[in-house]
Design an enzyme around this catalytic site. Structure first.
Site, PDB file in Angstrom:
ATOM      1  N   ASP A  89     -19.442 -31.228 -51.334  1.00 39.64           N
ATOM      2  CA  ASP A  89     -20.695 -31.491 -50.623  1.00 39.64           C
ATOM      3  C   ASP A  89     -20.441 -32.237 -49.324  1.00 39.64           C
ATOM      4  O   ASP A  89     -19.410 -32.889 -49.158  1.00 39.64           O
ATOM      5  CB  ASP A  89     -21.656 -32.286 -51.509  1.00 39.64           C
ATOM      6  CG  ASP A  89     -21.095 -33.642 -51.937  1.00 39.64           C
ATOM      7  OD1 ASP A  89     -19.909 -33.704 -52.333  1.00 39.64           O
ATOM      8  OD2 ASP A  89     -21.830 -34.642 -51.877  1.00 39.64           O
ATOM      9  N   GLU A 148     -20.477 -36.247 -54.211  1.00 38.79           N
ATOM     10  CA  GLU A 148     -19.872 -37.520 -53.821  1.00 38.79           C
ATOM     11  C   GLU A 148     -20.660 -38.224 -52.732  1.00 38.79           C
ATOM     12  O   GLU A 148     -20.765 -39.454 -52.725  1.00 38.79           O
ATOM     13  CB  GLU A 148     -18.432 -37.276 -53.355  1.00 38.79           C
ATOM     14  CG  GLU A 148     -17.602 -38.550 -53.194  1.00 38.79           C
ATOM     15  CD  GLU A 148     -17.651 -39.145 -51.779  1.00 38.79           C
ATOM     16  OE1 GLU A 148     -17.105 -40.240 -51.583  1.00 38.79           O
ATOM     17  OE2 GLU A 148     -18.247 -38.488 -50.878  1.00 38.79           O
TER      18      GLU A 148
END
Length: 381
Positions: A89, A148
């Site tokens: 991400d 994250e």
């Protein structure tokens, strides 16, 4: 007849292929809260590794998010595998990759997430592939996670599961601009505070209202006053919203808070104070609620792993050191489990979380080779 290079020397000829995969990944929008985008990154990595000899691919569910990807090369060996770790991400919204697609200028690559951390994903995938192609009896895993940038609340159980059976962890966040790796990080936490006031007409009867915005403004000053360099605590309010109409006393407001801390204890103390401020009204008849959106633990390095990595880097012509950095990452979770962990092992970049983000392309292969030599040296120990 030309002899085929062995591992990790085979990585030296993979630069163009690595850049091609990096371009594909950067040109896929993958915001943390966009499962379809993160899925697309995962599927591209999976297609790259699919069918490689000895590599097993598994999707690991992360509730509320895209599935994580675990790639394993587990030949017959008594040794526990190493773990290469990275997140798919990015902080950038959908549409950013179209607005700023992958491009190369001089020796640098640019684009959303090019350094943080799609280059690290590419590095991990190539190290695993070349090791598998070599046939060496050296077990290795690569874990590609999904959230994250918003605290890894979903990925944390997956990380714990895989890390628990790992001998060591290299987290492939971007190398520092200096070229250094990271052996210590602060922890961090993200909070959302919602304020409920009372609406009223801003001109006719404002005294009957209770402004959630005014309440929030006072709380923001109190939260930011908690910043204390001596304890390693910093508090920043990064997002604020509220109100319904310009001529209405605001009945609600919201803030997102970023907290960084040097120790678990200082982080817990900061959370207590942030919650107290959130729930204690400056204005009568106003309520505040706080929830934690994600949390990182501080990272403590492992001297032996760091020394081994520095030695491996020297073998491929890299002169670097390990340093502390005030930001946080998933490395804090694995180091808190007692697993030797080193962070910022990915290719070198800078300007992350901004339109100025860049990657030093000439570090792609050397950083991959350093990680590969570390994997070999640990297996031989």
């Amino acid at each position: 007849m030309t002899e085929t290079p062995g591992f990790p020397e085979s990585l030296a000829s993979a630069r163009d292929e690595m850049i091609a995969l990096l371009s594909d990944l950067v040109n896929i929008d993958s915001p943390s809260r966009d499962p379809a985008g993160v899925d697309a990154v995962r599927d591209r990595i999976a297609s790259f590794l699919d069918g490689e000899p000895g590599i097993r691919l598994s999707r690991m569910p992360v509730p509320g998010h895209a599935d994580a990807l675990l790639a394993e090369y587990l030949p017959q060996s008594p040794a526990a595998p190493g773990l290469l770790m990275g997140h798919m991400d990015t902080v950038f919204a959908r549409g950013e990759a179209t607005a700023r697609p992958f491009r190369i200028e001089a020796d640098r690559a640019h684009g959303p997430g090019v350094a943080d951390m799609k280059a690290g994903l590419v590095m991990n995938a190539f190290v695993l592939r070349e090791l598998a192609r070599s046939g060496l009896a050296v077990p290795l895993q690569a874990l590609f996670t999904v959230d994250e940038e918003i605290g890894s609340n979903g990925s944390a159980p997956v990380i714990r599961e895989v890390a628990a059976r790992s001998a060591f962890v290299l987290n492939s966040e971007p190398g520092r601009v200096s070229g250094n790796v990271v052996d210590g990080r602060r922890g961090g936490a993200f909070y959302r505070v919602t304020i409920s006031g009372r609406a009223a007409h801003a001109g006719l009867n404002p005294a009957d209202g209770r402004s959630a915005i005014v309440e929030l403004a006072q709380k923001i000053l109190a939260w930011t006053a908690l910043t204390n360099p001596e304890t390693g605590v910093s508090v920043s309010v990064g997002i604020v919203s509220g109100g319904q109409a310009v001529n209405m006393v605001a009945p609600e407001a919201e803030a997102r808070i970023d907290v960084r801390f040097a120790t678990v204890e200082s982080g817990e103390a900061a959370e207590v104070e942030i919650r107290r401020i959130a729930e204690t009204p400056f204005t009568p008849d106003v309520d505040g609620r706080m929830e934690c959106l994600g949390k990182f633990l501080p990272m403590t390095g492992n001297a032996a792993l760091t020394a081994d990595y520095v030695a491996a880097a020297v073998q491929v012509g890299l002169a670097l050191k390990a340093e502390f950095t005030p930001s946080c990452s998933d490395a804090g979770l694995t180091s808190s489990m007692g697993i030797p962990t080193l962070c910022a092992c990915g290719p070198v970049g800078g300007g992350v979380h901004s339109e100025r983000e860049f990657l030093e392309l000439d570090t792609l292969v050397p950083r991959a080779m350093a990680a590969a030599r570390l994997v070999l040296s640990r297996a031989a120990a």
